[in-house]
Design a protein around this motif. Structure first.
Motif, PDB file in Angstrom:
ATOM      1  N   ARG A  30      30.623  42.055  32.542  1.00  0.00           N
ATOM      2  CA  ARG A  30      32.069  41.772  32.494  1.00  0.00           C
ATOM      3  C   ARG A  30      32.805  43.085  32.690  1.00  0.00           C
ATOM      4  O   ARG A  30      32.385  44.112  32.122  1.00  0.00           O
ATOM      5  CB  ARG A  30      32.440  41.163  31.146  1.00  0.00           C
ATOM      6  N   VAL A  31      33.877  43.063  33.488  1.00  0.00           N
ATOM      7  CA  VAL A  31      34.648  44.282  33.752  1.00  0.00           C
ATOM      8  C   VAL A  31      36.119  44.004  33.434  1.00  0.00           C
ATOM      9  O   VAL A  31      36.740  43.126  34.042  1.00  0.00           O
ATOM     10  CB  VAL A  31      34.491  44.730  35.223  1.00  0.00           C
ATOM     11  N   TYR A  32      36.631  44.732  32.451  1.00  0.00           N
ATOM     12  CA  TYR A  32      38.059  44.636  32.129  1.00  0.00           C
ATOM     13  C   TYR A  32      38.794  45.713  32.919  1.00  0.00           C
ATOM     14  O   TYR A  32      38.517  46.905  32.743  1.00  0.00           O
ATOM     15  CB  TYR A  32      38.296  44.852  30.631  1.00  0.00           C
ATOM     16  N   VAL A  33      39.697  45.289  33.793  1.00  0.00           N
ATOM     17  CA  VAL A  33      40.533  46.251  34.519  1.00  0.00           C
ATOM     18  C   VAL A  33      41.819  46.363  33.715  1.00  0.00           C
ATOM     19  O   VAL A  33      42.566  45.381  33.554  1.00  0.00           O
ATOM     20  CB  VAL A  33      40.808  45.779  35.958  1.00  0.00           C
ATOM     21  N   ALA A  34      42.039  47.553  33.158  1.00  0.00           N
ATOM     22  CA  ALA A  34      43.087  47.713  32.151  1.00  0.00           C
ATOM     23  C   ALA A  34      44.207  48.602  32.664  1.00  0.00           C
ATOM     24  O   ALA A  34      44.003  49.767  32.997  1.00  0.00           O
ATOM     25  CB  ALA A  34      42.463  48.301  30.885  1.00  0.00           C
ATOM     26  N   VAL A  35      45.397  48.030  32.728  1.00  0.00           N
ATOM     27  CA  VAL A  35      46.578  48.748  33.221  1.00  0.00           C
ATOM     28  C   VAL A  35      47.250  49.451  32.054  1.00  0.00           C
ATOM     29  O   VAL A  35      47.671  48.803  31.086  1.00  0.00           O
ATOM     30  CB  VAL A  35      47.564  47.751  33.875  1.00  0.00           C
ATOM     31  N   LEU A  36      47.325  50.760  32.159  1.00  0.00           N
ATOM     32  CA  LEU A  36      47.964  51.530  31.095  1.00  0.00           C
ATOM     33  C   LEU A  36      49.469  51.341  31.168  1.00  0.00           C
ATOM     34  O   LEU A  36      50.091  51.634  32.192  1.00  0.00           O
ATOM     35  CB  LEU A  36      47.603  53.015  31.222  1.00  0.00           C
ATOM     36  N   ASN A  37      50.031  50.825  30.083  1.00  0.00           N
ATOM     37  CA  ASN A  37      51.467  50.610  30.027  1.00  0.00           C
ATOM     38  C   ASN A  37      52.121  51.839  29.409  1.00  0.00           C
ATOM     39  O   ASN A  37      52.269  51.927  28.200  1.00  0.00           O
ATOM     40  CB  ASN A  37      51.756  49.344  29.202  1.00  0.00           C
ATOM     41  N   ASN A  38      52.435  52.810  30.274  1.00  0.00           N
ATOM     42  CA  ASN A  38      53.023  54.059  29.791  1.00  0.00           C
ATOM     43  C   ASN A  38      54.344  54.306  30.538  1.00  0.00           C
ATOM     44  O   ASN A  38      54.357  54.892  31.616  1.00  0.00           O
ATOM     45  CB  ASN A  38      52.027  55.208  30.033  1.00  0.00           C
TER      46      ASN A  38
END
Ligand code: ADP
Length: 164
Positions: A30-38
Motif C-alpha cells: 500500500r502506498v499513501y501519497v501524502a500532500v503536505l498542507n503547508n
C-alpha cells in the motif's frame, strides 16, 4: 502488509512524481501519497486541488491512497502503519536536503526508514516549479504532466491572465 508513504508538495504532480509512485507500488503493498498542507509555501494549487489531481493521475494504481497531512512526516507515517518514507532523487542538489531530512526523521523515529529512488533519466530535469514557470508563460507542458494537470494549469493561467 508493507506500507509506504510518498510525502511531498505535489504542486502540481508531474510525471517525475508518478514515476516514483508507480515504482513504489512494485515494492510495497500500500502506498499513501501524502500532500503536505503547508500554507507558508504559498502553493499555486490548494491542498484539496493537489489531492484531487493526484487521485485522478493515480486512479489506475489501486494500492495508492492520496490524502493531505499536516505536521511531522514520521508521525503521519506511524499513524498509517508505514515502514518507509519514499523520496525521489534527481540531481546532486537534491542530495544534501534529502540527507538532512532523512537524518532528522531517523532521529525522530528509528522504526521508519527513508528509501530513495533515483529519478528515471527522462524526468531528471523535471520539477513542479519548472512546469509552473513554463505553463505561466504559455509553453507546452503536456509531455511532463498527466492530462488532468495540463488542463488544470491551463485553467489557472488563463484565469490569471484575464484578471490582469
Ligand atoms: P517537496 O516540497 O517535499 O520536495 P515535491 O513535490 O517537490 O515535494 O517532491 C516530492 C518528492 O518527489 C521528492 O522526493 C522529490 O525529490 C521527488 N521528485 C520531484 N520531482 C521528481 C522527478 N522529476 N523525478 C524523481 N523524483 C522527483
Amino acid at each position: 502488509m508493507k506500507i509506504a508513504v510518498c510525502p511531498g508538495s505535489f504542486d502540481p504532480v508531474t510525471n517525475g512524481h508518478l514515476d516514483i509512485i508507480t515504482r513504489a507500488c512494485d515494492l510495497f503493498d500500500r502506498v499513501y501519497v501524502a500532500v503536505l498542507n503547508n500554507p507558508e509555501k504559498k502553493p499555486l494549487f490548494t491542498a484539496e486541488e493537489r489531492v484531487e489531481l493526484l487521485k485522478e493521475a493515480t486512479a489506475h494504481l489501486d494500492i495508492v491512497v492520496c490524502e493531505q497531512f499536516e505536521g511531522l512526516v514520521v508521525e503521519y507515517a506511524k499513524r498509517r502503519g508505514a515502514v518507509a518514507i519514499v523520496r525521489g532523487l534527481r540531481a546532486v542538489t537534491d542530495f544534501e536536503y534529502e540527507l538532512k531530512m532523512a537524518s532528522m526523521n531517523h532521529h525522530l523515529d528509528k522504526d521508519v526508514e527513508t528509501v530513495f529512488m533515483m529519478t528515471s533519466t527522462e524526468w531528471s530535469f523535471l520539477s513542479s516549479s519548472a512546469v509552473k514557470e513554463v505553463a505561466s508563460l504559455g509553453g507546452d507542458i503536456s509531455a511532463w504532466v498527466p492530462p488532468c494537470v495540463a488542463e488544470a494549469l491551463t485553467k489557472k493561467f488563463v484565469h490569471a491572465s484575464t484578471e490582469l
